[in-house]
Scaffold this motif. Structure first.
Motif, PDB file in Angstrom:
ATOM      1  N   ASP A  67       0.862  -1.184   0.000  1.00  0.00           N
ATOM      2  CA  ASP A  67       0.000   0.000   0.000  1.00  0.00           C
ATOM      3  C   ASP A  67       0.898   1.233   0.000  1.00  0.00           C
ATOM      4  O   ASP A  67       2.132   1.123  -0.058  1.00  0.00           O
ATOM      5  CB  ASP A  67      -0.973  -0.010   1.183  1.00  0.00           C
ATOM      6  CG  ASP A  67      -0.263  -0.078   2.530  1.00  0.00           C
ATOM      7  OD1 ASP A  67       0.814   0.546   2.673  1.00  0.00           O
ATOM      8  OD2 ASP A  67      -0.764  -0.764   3.446  1.00  0.00           O
ATOM      9  N   GLN A  68       0.297   2.426   0.069  1.00  0.00           N
ATOM     10  CA  GLN A  68       1.055   3.666  -0.088  1.00  0.00           C
ATOM     11  C   GLN A  68       2.132   3.831   0.979  1.00  0.00           C
ATOM     12  O   GLN A  68       3.193   4.390   0.727  1.00  0.00           O
ATOM     13  CB  GLN A  68       0.100   4.860  -0.052  1.00  0.00           C
ATOM     14  CG  GLN A  68      -0.791   4.981  -1.287  1.00  0.00           C
ATOM     15  CD  GLN A  68      -1.771   6.125  -1.180  1.00  0.00           C
ATOM     16  OE1 GLN A  68      -2.191   6.480  -0.073  1.00  0.00           O
ATOM     17  NE2 GLN A  68      -2.144   6.690  -2.315  1.00  0.00           N
ATOM     18  N   ARG A  69       1.883   3.316   2.194  1.00  0.00           N
ATOM     19  CA  ARG A  69       2.846   3.526   3.286  1.00  0.00           C
ATOM     20  C   ARG A  69       4.116   2.705   3.106  1.00  0.00           C
ATOM     21  O   ARG A  69       5.110   2.946   3.779  1.00  0.00           O
ATOM     22  CB  ARG A  69       2.183   3.174   4.619  1.00  0.00           C
ATOM     23  CG  ARG A  69       1.000   4.083   4.971  1.00  0.00           C
ATOM     24  CD  ARG A  69       0.460   3.751   6.332  1.00  0.00           C
ATOM     25  NE  ARG A  69       0.067   2.339   6.404  1.00  0.00           N
ATOM     26  CZ  ARG A  69      -0.082   1.665   7.551  1.00  0.00           C
ATOM     27  NH1 ARG A  69       0.163   2.257   8.704  1.00  0.00           N
ATOM     28  NH2 ARG A  69      -0.455   0.404   7.534  1.00  0.00           N
ATOM     29  N   ASP A  70       4.085   1.734   2.192  1.00  0.00           N
ATOM     30  CA  ASP A  70       5.252   0.860   2.014  1.00  0.00           C
ATOM     31  C   ASP A  70       6.315   1.478   1.126  1.00  0.00           C
ATOM     32  O   ASP A  70       7.330   0.824   0.847  1.00  0.00           O
ATOM     33  CB  ASP A  70       4.806  -0.487   1.430  1.00  0.00           C
ATOM     34  CG  ASP A  70       3.864  -1.224   2.360  1.00  0.00           C
ATOM     35  OD1 ASP A  70       4.082  -1.150   3.580  1.00  0.00           O
ATOM     36  OD2 ASP A  70       2.906  -1.850   1.859  1.00  0.00           O
ATOM     37  N   ASN A  71       6.116   2.726   0.692  1.00  0.00           N
ATOM     38  CA  ASN A  71       7.096   3.393  -0.160  1.00  0.00           C
ATOM     39  C   ASN A  71       8.193   4.051   0.688  1.00  0.00           C
ATOM     40  O   ASN A  71       8.623   5.170   0.430  1.00  0.00           O
ATOM     41  CB  ASN A  71       6.397   4.424  -1.052  1.00  0.00           C
ATOM     42  CG  ASN A  71       7.275   4.909  -2.198  1.00  0.00           C
ATOM     43  OD1 ASN A  71       8.108   4.165  -2.705  1.00  0.00           O
ATOM     44  ND2 ASN A  71       7.096   6.168  -2.584  1.00  0.00           N
ATOM     45  N   ASN A 132       0.110  -4.723  -6.277  1.00  0.00           N
ATOM     46  CA  ASN A 132      -0.020  -3.261  -6.121  1.00  0.00           C
ATOM     47  C   ASN A 132       1.361  -2.591  -6.135  1.00  0.00           C
ATOM     48  O   ASN A 132       1.639  -1.680  -5.348  1.00  0.00           O
ATOM     49  CB  ASN A 132      -0.766  -2.908  -4.830  1.00  0.00           C
ATOM     50  CG  ASN A 132      -2.144  -3.508  -4.780  1.00  0.00           C
ATOM     51  OD1 ASN A 132      -2.880  -3.481  -5.766  1.00  0.00           O
ATOM     52  ND2 ASN A 132      -2.512  -4.074  -3.634  1.00  0.00           N
ATOM     53  N   GLU A 134       2.541  -0.480  -7.998  1.00  0.00           N
ATOM     54  CA  GLU A 134       2.540   0.930  -8.394  1.00  0.00           C
ATOM     55  C   GLU A 134       2.779   1.860  -7.212  1.00  0.00           C
ATOM     56  O   GLU A 134       3.123   3.046  -7.395  1.00  0.00           O
ATOM     57  CB  GLU A 134       1.224   1.300  -9.075  1.00  0.00           C
ATOM     58  CG  GLU A 134      -0.011   1.281  -8.179  1.00  0.00           C
ATOM     59  CD  GLU A 134      -0.669  -0.096  -8.105  1.00  0.00           C
ATOM     60  OE1 GLU A 134      -1.732  -0.208  -7.455  1.00  0.00           O
ATOM     61  OE2 GLU A 134      -0.122  -1.045  -8.690  1.00  0.00           O
ATOM     62  N   HIS A 135       2.630   1.370  -5.969  1.00  0.00           N
ATOM     63  CA  HIS A 135       2.852   2.219  -4.798  1.00  0.00           C
ATOM     64  C   HIS A 135       4.328   2.492  -4.549  1.00  0.00           C
ATOM     65  O   HIS A 135       4.670   3.360  -3.743  1.00  0.00           O
ATOM     66  CB  HIS A 135       2.237   1.570  -3.554  1.00  0.00           C
ATOM     67  CG  HIS A 135       0.742   1.500  -3.584  1.00  0.00           C
ATOM     68  ND1 HIS A 135      -0.049   2.621  -3.752  1.00  0.00           N
ATOM     69  CD2 HIS A 135      -0.117   0.447  -3.485  1.00  0.00           C
ATOM     70  CE1 HIS A 135      -1.327   2.260  -3.748  1.00  0.00           C
ATOM     71  NE2 HIS A 135      -1.394   0.955  -3.591  1.00  0.00           N
ATOM     72  N   SER A 137       7.742   4.024  -5.543  1.00  0.00           N
ATOM     73  CA  SER A 137       8.398   4.995  -6.429  1.00  0.00           C
ATOM     74  C   SER A 137       9.711   5.504  -5.842  1.00  0.00           C
ATOM     75  O   SER A 137      10.442   6.231  -6.518  1.00  0.00           O
ATOM     76  CB  SER A 137       7.465   6.176  -6.699  1.00  0.00           C
ATOM     77  OG  SER A 137       7.124   6.819  -5.472  1.00  0.00           O
ATOM     78  N   SER A 162       0.938  -4.535 -11.316  1.00  0.00           N
ATOM     79  CA  SER A 162       1.054  -3.088 -11.148  1.00  0.00           C
ATOM     80  C   SER A 162       0.190  -2.350 -12.141  1.00  0.00           C
ATOM     81  O   SER A 162       0.006  -2.788 -13.274  1.00  0.00           O
ATOM     82  CB  SER A 162       2.523  -2.682 -11.349  1.00  0.00           C
ATOM     83  OG  SER A 162       2.674  -1.281 -11.241  1.00  0.00           O
ATOM     84  N   ALA A 262      -6.186  11.510  -8.152  1.00  0.00           N
ATOM     85  CA  ALA A 262      -5.127  10.868  -7.374  1.00  0.00           C
ATOM     86  C   ALA A 262      -3.845  10.712  -8.169  1.00  0.00           C
ATOM     87  O   ALA A 262      -2.742  10.689  -7.596  1.00  0.00           O
ATOM     88  CB  ALA A 262      -5.608   9.499  -6.879  1.00  0.00           C
TER      89      ALA A 262
END
Length: 906
Positions: A67-71, A132, A134-135, A137, A162, A262
């Motif tokens: 999820d987003q927090r894993d970046n 997922n 794509e999270h 970067s 992705s 988004a």
């Protein structure tokens, strides 16, 4: 840091999953492939595909969902380590392998290299699935994974799902053959998968036409197809929702709005809206249309972000938006000012013209609402636009200009006449010819006299007046063409068609082969394909179906080689291929050809697809599929009522309607048809469509018990078939004579006619026309076989026809039984009939409805069949269910089957 164990497990599958074995080839586990990349925009079923296929292929895998927090490097490394531990759980215990803890500095490359060194050299092949993706970067994370890919052990295949294309050096992996890819084109549902989806989630099967149309409109996007399925409960409701399936639908507008908000900053969203004026685009076209810097890089950024941008050809620099997303962008253009929109469309028109694409140039000029630009394009590019088959687009351009303006310029008048003719608007064509004849003496109009004579000849041939068409075509050939270079070739084609209409088949063939020769020389693709189709129709009329099929093969080869599947004439080819295949009882192939014909004309309008719908109805009836046949008949009648068609199309449609009424025993409809149908003129029956029209009347008279009148008509037809060599019509006429004689109780003449039909079939190889006879066919063939009068070839054909007839489903039988009140009384009196039937007797109407439910009809079809409102049908069904303690439709079908078994002896 505590880890969510849910992210380290394969996600649960939905309740209903469509298996996708056609993608198995992408899932090979071997030393060569380092990475399987599943990349597509949201809603294409990436996660579901992996969760369904990996267990089905018995491939061991461990999962990591992001999820987003894993970046963040430290957090990512903690989850990566947990996924590796899950992958190596058995070896960690048995071989005392330990993965070192995550270092405090969180350097991804160093940490991942450390773990690579700690992995075992040997292990059974498996996958590490990262969902997922794509999270991610963060440059350190991406650098670490790229490093991992270069050095991962051969027993491991990294598998990424992705929305976006990750910066992992995919190009070098692809060149080395170490990358396997599944993109949105592969993930899009095909016809079989869409059918499976509907079968699992709907209580009714949509028609193939509606399902194929849904696939085209959605581009196979799984989310859109699921949206369709979840919101419909009836076949009619499905059809109506397919019509509303668009990126401008409020549901999709809201969803796309959230996605773009988004994914893109405001400036990039505006660029996307500007780009939305183009149906397809390249960096060069973008540069001509838009002002700004780094346009190519920004386009690539859009593509990498997974924003529904497709590359139809991965080897070319052309892009397009996924269909629904493109419709959404066009809908959202209102955020741009009207002036900005017009400027964009005008620039796009000029850009397309510079790229030598007049079709796209005209489309953009029309959207710019620029009449002068449209008029200029029509004058300069009219011949090219006409040759491209862009009739619907040309009609929009003419509508923008208006008839008063069109009638003053000879070039525009000529184009308008051809377009109206191509769209079956013959009354407009006649009006245009009136303008021409009123101004023909003016010098600027006289200059186009060859073109005008050809148009007048074409209308005459469509009105069935071959005698008028021929001299007009010859007149056109006597003077040079000044505007449409194809005029001499078109005039020659009209002469060929005139000879065909008059029954001179060999002469027609000679002329049309000359059209083929000249069309090849001039790259006249439409006339070349038409010449193949006309040759095929002539050969069919002569009873040479195999030769016709071979000509069609040549046409298909040219169609594919020249990439002409978009031309309207391609529908002609698919249609006549379907007709031959149906006659040979190759029903699946006949259906596919008809569906392809409809797909060609999907954007032109349904009225063009009448002949293909006729074929689909014939296929459904041959299969005994009453529900599908009823839907095709309903659509066929609707299309027929909305257009003014050539007698060829009308007679073919009426033959199919009569076969339907025969199977449903709707003699009232047959009698009504006789009062309204084109008159049966036997004197001019020199071609297959005139013969068909008279034969339709003979069939109707036979159904109505007027056998002598039917035989008189058919015998009059035979004078022409013998004189002109209309072998296929002679074969069909003999079958109708056999049916009329048999129905009249004249068995000996019936057998003689059937014997003659079998003899002719040795040349024609007809099957479908024989099977249309139904029950009399089997009895007649058995008598002939018993008589010993058939030669070896006729006997073999009779035995094959008997075998096929024995497998045919007569879907009219259930209805005839149910409607017979004496049979109903007999059922109720039987001791083994369910007690509820006797204690709660059904009304006659409820018996009718029970039989129609058993036959597979939907509520809407039952309402149409019984000429009542759908709400009335629902009321009757509710009463029927209450009386018999039934809750579901399948229980009603089972009850009807049980009751009918008593009287059918099954």
């Amino acid at each position: 840091m505590s880890l969510l164990q849910e992210k380290l497990k394969a996600p649960p599958l939905p309740l209903s999953v469509v298996a996708r074995p056609r993608l198995n080839d992408h899932f090979g586990l071997n030393d060569r492939v380092r990475l399987l990349m599943v990349q597509a925009p949201p809603g294409y079923g990436k996660t579901t595909l992996l969760a369904e296929r990996l267990p089905a292929l018995e491939q061991e895998a461990t999962w990591l969902g992001l999820d987003q927090r894993d970046n963040q490097p430290a957090r990512f490394l903690a989850y990566w380590q947990a996924a590796l531990n899950a992958l190596l759980s058995e070896q960690l215990l048995s071989e005392k392998i330990r993965l070192s803890p995550v270092a405090d500095d969180g350097d991804c490359v160093e940490q991942l290299e450390r773990w690579l060194g700690e992995l075992p050299e040997q292990r059974s092949p498996c996958r590490l699935v990262v969902d997922n993706f794509e999270h991610l970067s963060h440059p350190d994370i991406l650098a670490g994974i790229a490093h991992w890919l270069r050095h991962q052990p051969p027993w491991l295949t990294l598998t990424l799902a992705s929305r976006s294309r990750p910066a992992l050096g995919l190009a070098s992996l692809r060149l080395r053959g170490e990358l396997e890819e599944i993109d949105l084109h592969a993930l899009a549902f095909d016809s079989e998968e869409a059918q499976t989806l509907c079968a699992e989630q709907l209580s009714f099967p949509p028609t193939r036409v509606s399902l194929e149309r849904a696939l085209r409109r959605s581009g196979g996007w799984v989310m859109a197809l699921s949206w369709l399925v979840e919101r419909t409960t009836t076949r009619a409701g499905f059809d109506a929702l397919v019509d509303r399936l668009s990126g401008a639908h409020p549901d999709f507008v809201a969803w796309f709005d959230e996605l773009l908000s988004a994914a893109l900053p405001l400036e990039e969203r505006e660029l996307m809206l500007q780009l939305g004026v183009l149906e397809r685009f390249s960096p060069e076209l973008m540069a001509r249309l838009l002002e700004g810097e780094r346009l190519t890089q920004r386009l690539e950024a859009f593509e990498q972000a997974g924003l529904f941008i497709e590359r139809p050809d991965p080897h070319a620099q052309w892009y397009r938006f996924q269909r629904l997303f493109g419709e959404y962008l066009r809908y959202r253009r209102h955020e741009l000012s009207l002036a900005t929109q017009r400027v964009l469309h005008q620039r796009a028109s000029q850009a397309w013209l510079a790229l030598n694409d007049p079709v796209m140039a005209l489309r953009q000029a029309i959207l710019a609402e620029a009449p002068d630009d449209v008029a200029s394009l029509l004058t300069a590019q009219g011949p090219a636009l006409l040759a491209s088959g862009a009739y619907a687009l040309l009609a929009k351009g003419f509508a923008l200009l208006g008839e008063p303006r069109l009638s003053t310029r000879p070039e525009h008048t000529l184009l308008y006449g051809w377009v109206s003719h191509a769209q079956f608007q013959f009354e407009i064509t006649a009006r245009v010819i009136g303008w021409i004849e009123a101004q023909l003496q003016a010098p600027e109009w006289q200059r186009l006299s060859a073109e005008f004579a050809t148009l007048r000849a074409q209308l005459a041939i469509n009105q069935g007046n071959a005698e008028r068409a021929a001299p007009l075509a010859e007149q056109a050939l006597a003077v040079p063409a000044r505007y449409l270079a194809s005029t001499p070739l078109t005039a020659t084609a009209i002469l060929s068609e005139a000879r065909f209409v008059l029954g001179y088949l060999e002469e027609s063939l000679q002329r049309v082969r000359e059209v083929e020769r000249q069309a090849r020389q001039r790259d006249g693709h439409q006339l070349l394909l038409w010449s193949f189709c006309h040759q095929s129709e002539t050969l069919v009329a002569q009873g040479r179906l195999q030769a016709a099929y071979d000509i069609q093969e040549r046409a298909f080869a040219h169609l594919e080689r020249a990439e002409l599947e978009h031309l309207p004439v391609a529908e002609f080819l698919y249609r006549i291929r379907s007709q031959v295949l149906w006659e040979w009882h190759r029903l699946d192939e006949a259906e596919q050809a008809a569906l392809k014909g409809i797909a060609v004309l999907d954007n032109q309008g349904e009225r063009w697809t009448l002949q293909c719908h006729i074929q689909l109805a014939k296929v459904a009836q041959s299969r005994g599929d009453q529900a599908q046949c009823a839907d095709h008949i309903r659509r066929l009648r609707k299309i027929l009522a909305e257009g003014d068609y050539h007698i060829d199309w009308v007679a073919n449609a009426h033959a199919t309607l009569l076969a339907w009424w025969h199977s449903t025993q709707d003699l009232d409809a047959v009698e009504r048809w006789r009062q309204e149908a084109p008159a049966p003129i036997t004197e001019g029956a020199t071609n297959h469509f005139s013969q068909c029209n008279v034969r339709n009347h003979a069939r109707a008279l036979t159904l109505l018990g007027r056998f002598d009148e039917a035989c008189t008509l058919l015998e009059a037809l035979e004078v022409h078939t013998q004189r002109l060599g209309l072998v296929t019509d002679a074969n069909r006429n003999q079958l109708c004579l056999a049916a009329a004689a048999w129905s009249a109780g004249r068995e000996e003449p019936a057998c003689q006619h059937m014997h003659q039909a079998l003899s002719l079939a040795s040349r024609t190889a007809l099957v479908g026309s024989f099977l249309r006879l139904g029950k009399p066919l089997g009895e007649l063939l058995n008598r002939l076989l018993d008589s010993g009068t058939l030669d070896a070839l006729e006997q073999a054909r009779a035995e094959r026809l008997l075998a096929l007839a024995g497998r045919q489903k007569d879907f009219g039988s259930a209805r005839r039984l149910i409607l017979d009140e004496t049979v109903i009384a007999d059922i109720v009196a039987r001791p083994d009939v369910p007690e509820l039937i006797r204690t709660s007797p059904l009304t006659r109407r409820e018996w009718q409805i029970l039989g129609l439910i058993h036959a597979g009809l939907s509520n809407e079809q039952i309402a149409e069949q019984l000429s009542v409102a759908p709400t009335t049908i629902k009321t009757h069904i509710r009463s029927l269910y209450q009386k018999q303690n039934i809750r579901r439709r399948d229980e009603a079908i089972a009850l009807a089957g049980q009751l009918l078994a008593h009287i059918q002896g099954e």
